[in-house]
Write a protein that holds these residues in place. Structure first.
Motif: not given
Ligand code: GLN
Length: 388
Positions: A37-38, A174, A365
């Motif tokens: 997770q980002g 992304n 990723r």
């Molecule tokens: N945008 C973040 C990702 O791509 C995660 C966001 C989320 O957990 N919904 O990892």
């Protein structure tokens, strides 16, 4: 045992639990390094935290105005104009939101009618398609192919038709880490000229762009700006994804409809954080320093895995790096991501989940918004993988 047998027909049948929830949960359970997770594993600015506390102490604890506090909308307008050239009116063309996800849902709800088509590019961020579907629309997915993940312009041109209500773009992108060029934005501008198509431009990684590239916001192109919602996220920019704060900018005609929905969707968002951000954003260094900060992390991570069995093109933006594992394993990416989380204690995100057809290009990723120590531990595991 509960006896309620009401009608629970799902409005999102077949929708799986978000991959971010799945992988972060698994990483936690397995005590794995979480590059899935980002989100950053380092703290947000102490100065910003102090500004939030101060706003709370000073009593900014009740509802903020529906579109957001004016001083914050003013600094957002100044920022966009100075970086990209379009002047959005803070009174009528900017709304502060509970993160980008709410902005996206609100835009789609405000614009998409039953039967409308919305063109998205896959791999696509996971909230686009369900939001379209919940509003009676249909996502028309155009696949981006590795390694360039470029937009197939002919395919886009032929996908546009009478029912096309909206096109969703995302740059920096992304999960691929690609960015749209100036020429591509001009091409898009030409394609939509003389149509009623609205653009949703997801620019949450606008300040995370590398190798001296410039972010090509819709706000740089008058023919796009006049028909676009620009979506941004403070969580990405100021390392506080858990605060869920962002904004949407767009011409008054569109923003009027956005606010029509926003007022019943959340009404208004976190007041003390808005107050704090309105002060913190006055110093542009707080966001203009991000490319160097994250490029160093990307480069350290990539240098560390140079001798590994993975193939990659360095990410041009976002804090994600794709790694191709086809020389290591032919296992399906979702299964492999789970297996490596359990057995190697390293979590990543399988890219196939972002395609409607679950197209598996053998790519995972990895998030590099992490401390050097975390990144080096992750890299050490990747270096040890030979075949699996
Ligand atoms: N945008 C973040 C990702 O791509 C995660 C966001 C989320 O957990 N919904 O990892």
């Amino acid at each position: 045992m509960p006896t309620f047998q009401g009608n629970t027909t799902s409005k999102l049948p077949e929708a799986p639990t978000s991959i971010f929830a799945v992988m972060s949960h698994l990483a936690q359970k397995e005590k794995a390094i979480n590059l899935s997770q980002g989100y950053p594993d380092f703290p947000t600015s102490p100065e910003l935290i102090e500004l939030v506390s101060k706003a709370m102490r000073e009593g900014f604890n009740q509802y903020a105005p529906m579109p957001g506090i004016l001083p914050l909308r003013e600094v957002i307008a100044e920022k966009i104009e100075s970086l990209y050239g379009t002047a959005y009116h803070p009174e009528s063309e900017i709304t502060v939101t509970a993160g980008a996800t709410q902005a996206i849902f609100t835009i789609i709800t405000a614009m998409v009618q039953e039967g409308d088509e919305v063109i998205i590019f896959a791999p696509a961020y996971d909230c686009y398609e369900p939001s379209i579907r919940l509003n009676g629309g249909k996502a028309i997915e155009i696949e981006l192919r590795p390694p360039s993940y470029g937009i197939p312009w002919d395919q886009l041109a032929s996908a546009i038709g009478e029912k096309t209500r909206m096109i969703i773009i995302n740059t920096p992108h992304n999960p691929t880490g690609t960015v749209l060029s100036r020429n591509e934005m001009i091409q898009l501008e030409k394609l939509v000229r003389d149509t009623d198509i609205t653009i949703l431009s997801d620019e949450v990684y606008e300040h995370i762009i590398f190798d001296g590239l410039e972010h090509q916001s819709v706000a740089r192109f008058p023919g796009l700006a006049e028909r676009s919602f620009l979506v941004a996220s403070f969580g990405k920019t100021f390392h506080n994804t858990g605060w869920k704060m962002g904004y949407c900018a767009g011409p008054e005609l569109l923003m009027k409809e956005f606010r029509n929905v926003h007022q019943f969707n959340v009404f208004s968002v976190n007041h003390p954080i808005q107050k704090a951000l309105s002060g913190y954003m006055k110093n542009p260094e707080n966001y203009l320093s991000l490319p160097d900060f994250f490029q160093e992390k990307r480069d350290k991570f990539l240098r560390a895995i140079q001798g590994s069995g993975f193939k990659f093109t360095p990410s041009k933006g976002t804090y994600f790096q794709l790694l191709n594992y086809e020389d290591i394993s032919d296992e399906q990416d979702l299964e492999l991501a789970k297996k490596w989380t359990r057995e190697l204690k390293l979590a990543s995100i399988p890219v196939s989940v972002f395609y409607n057809q679950k197209t598996d290009h053998k790519v995972l990723r990895f998030c590099f918004a992490k401390s050097e120590e975390t990144l080096m531990r992750g890299a050490a595991i990747l270096n040890e993988i030979e075949s699996f």
